[in-house]
Design a protein around this motif. Sequence first.
Motif, PDB file in Angstrom:
ATOM      1  N   THR A 124       0.264  -6.826  20.368  1.00 35.70           N
ATOM      2  CA  THR A 124      -1.053  -6.184  20.413  1.00 35.70           C
ATOM      3  C   THR A 124      -2.002  -6.950  21.323  1.00 35.70           C
ATOM      4  O   THR A 124      -2.702  -6.362  22.160  1.00 35.70           O
ATOM      5  CB  THR A 124      -1.645  -6.100  18.996  1.00 35.70           C
ATOM      6  N   LEU A 125      -2.030  -8.286  21.176  1.00 38.61           N
ATOM      7  CA  LEU A 125      -2.901  -9.106  22.014  1.00 38.61           C
ATOM      8  C   LEU A 125      -2.460  -9.058  23.476  1.00 38.61           C
ATOM      9  O   LEU A 125      -3.301  -9.032  24.392  1.00 38.61           O
ATOM     10  CB  LEU A 125      -2.900 -10.544  21.510  1.00 38.61           C
ATOM     11  N   PHE A 126      -1.152  -9.037  23.685  1.00 41.56           N
ATOM     12  CA  PHE A 126      -0.628  -8.975  25.056  1.00 41.56           C
ATOM     13  C   PHE A 126      -1.019  -7.652  25.719  1.00 41.56           C
ATOM     14  O   PHE A 126      -1.463  -7.631  26.868  1.00 41.56           O
ATOM     15  CB  PHE A 126       0.891  -9.134  25.036  1.00 41.56           C
ATOM     16  N   ASP A 127      -0.845  -6.551  24.991  1.00 38.35           N
ATOM     17  CA  ASP A 127      -1.189  -5.237  25.552  1.00 38.35           C
ATOM     18  C   ASP A 127      -2.684  -5.148  25.861  1.00 38.35           C
ATOM     19  O   ASP A 127      -3.081  -4.566  26.894  1.00 38.35           O
ATOM     20  CB  ASP A 127      -0.800  -4.130  24.573  1.00 38.35           C
ATOM     21  N   ARG A 128      -3.501  -5.698  24.998  1.00 37.83           N
ATOM     22  CA  ARG A 128      -4.939  -5.657  25.235  1.00 37.83           C
ATOM     23  C   ARG A 128      -5.315  -6.473  26.467  1.00 37.83           C
ATOM     24  O   ARG A 128      -6.145  -6.054  27.277  1.00 37.83           O
ATOM     25  CB  ARG A 128      -5.688  -6.176  24.003  1.00 37.83           C
ATOM     26  N   ALA A 129      -4.694  -7.660  26.610  1.00 38.41           N
ATOM     27  CA  ALA A 129      -4.966  -8.491  27.788  1.00 38.41           C
ATOM     28  C   ALA A 129      -4.544  -7.787  29.070  1.00 38.41           C
ATOM     29  O   ALA A 129      -5.251  -7.831  30.088  1.00 38.41           O
ATOM     30  CB  ALA A 129      -4.250  -9.833  27.646  1.00 38.41           C
TER      31      ALA A 129
END
Length: 456
Positions: free
Chosen positions: A311-316
């Motif tokens: 989730t954090l990777f996709d947002r970044a």
Amino acid sequence: MTARILVVDDVPANVLLLQTRLSAEYFDVVTAESGPQALAACAEQPIDVVLLDIMMPDMDGYEVCRRLKAEPDTAHIPVVMVTALDQQSDRVRGLQAGADDFLTKPVDTMQLLTRVKSLVRLKNLSDELRLRAATSRTIAIKTLLSGADEAAHQPSILLVDERDGSTLGLSSVLDGWATVQHQNDPQAGFFDAVEGQPDLVMIATGFKNYDPLRIIAQLRSVERTRFTPLMLIANPEESDLVMRALELGLNDYVTRPVEPQELKARITTQLKRKHFHEGLRASLTETLQLAITDPLTGLHNRRYLEGHLQTLFDRAAKRQAPLSVMMMDLDHFKQVNDIHGHDGGDTVLREFAQRLRRNVRGMDLACRYGGEEFIIIMPETDQQTARQVAERLRMAIEAAPFALGPGKPDIDLTVSIGVSSVVGDEETASSLLKRADLALYAAKDSGRNRVIADAA
């Protein structure tokens, strides 16, 4: 809507009538001719709603209902008593036995289907919560069902009614038994319910310029009042309005003139059900928390990391923002366990987790990856900044010894840290984690107690 309905009556013609009406709506109908048969049917197979006749030989409907509600395995099954009795005392007795609703013979088809569908929706909600909470043993079903906690305080009730005479009458009925707040403006009543969080909201029909169904729909659309019990006070001729209200999420209703004991019994039933569902939701929350938290350190565990990193990777990636990973390992931790035992090792790990928290931001995700390995995910952080944070953390671990407790020596420990950051369009969450792992191994192979950042 499909569900399994148990029809209990010692008169075959009555059973056939209800079975025909329900089957026409595609309900799966099971039948029983006596109380013992009904109890056996509920114990042997999943039942969604019980339609229970009161007047039966050997074991009447009151006793059947009491036994169903006394058993944790069947207490959640809604029970509708179907009876020719029309005395208020009979209805109160049924509610006190645990009945969820009543239908009077001859049964009106519209009322039958509306009541059954409403209770099936309620049962589905209970089943979902109970299923999710099944792995947690922190919830005591019998205590929840007993309603012991409600007895400790007067329930708070919000009455929305623009007729002062009606309000005074209801307030006098509930005086000393519940705390009643009156609001004669329905829109103001909606905001009072949302902000005040009463235990139950009673809505009277008969507004001059307002549809009472609207406030029901509004309360059910707001998260804070989605599960608040709603009760309607209606006139006998307003059956169509009541049925529509039930479809919108109304929990129960009484008709004018309101019989005091029935009103109290119905309120008590709704409050017990509310308390039961709140307990299930609390258990679910605790179960989920346990599933994603490391019990020793209080940090998130590997399961949570694996789900949230993506989730954090996709947002970044979407924001084209930096993202860094810090993977660390306590140096020579095995010696701590060998010399000081696992209790000493646990003490070190807890203190290490505390130092992690003190040296990272609230937005950073700190996890125990396994054993003495820990990971920190750092959103909005480039590699240079991440390396500086890692060095600060390394120094914080090295600077102060770890206390093992009274009578035990303090010990000095160090930590090796690997850092990786998102680079290029070909990067994935897995590759980011893998590069941090490789950097960690490089730090350990090159002498430990150091930070190495993978330059990809």
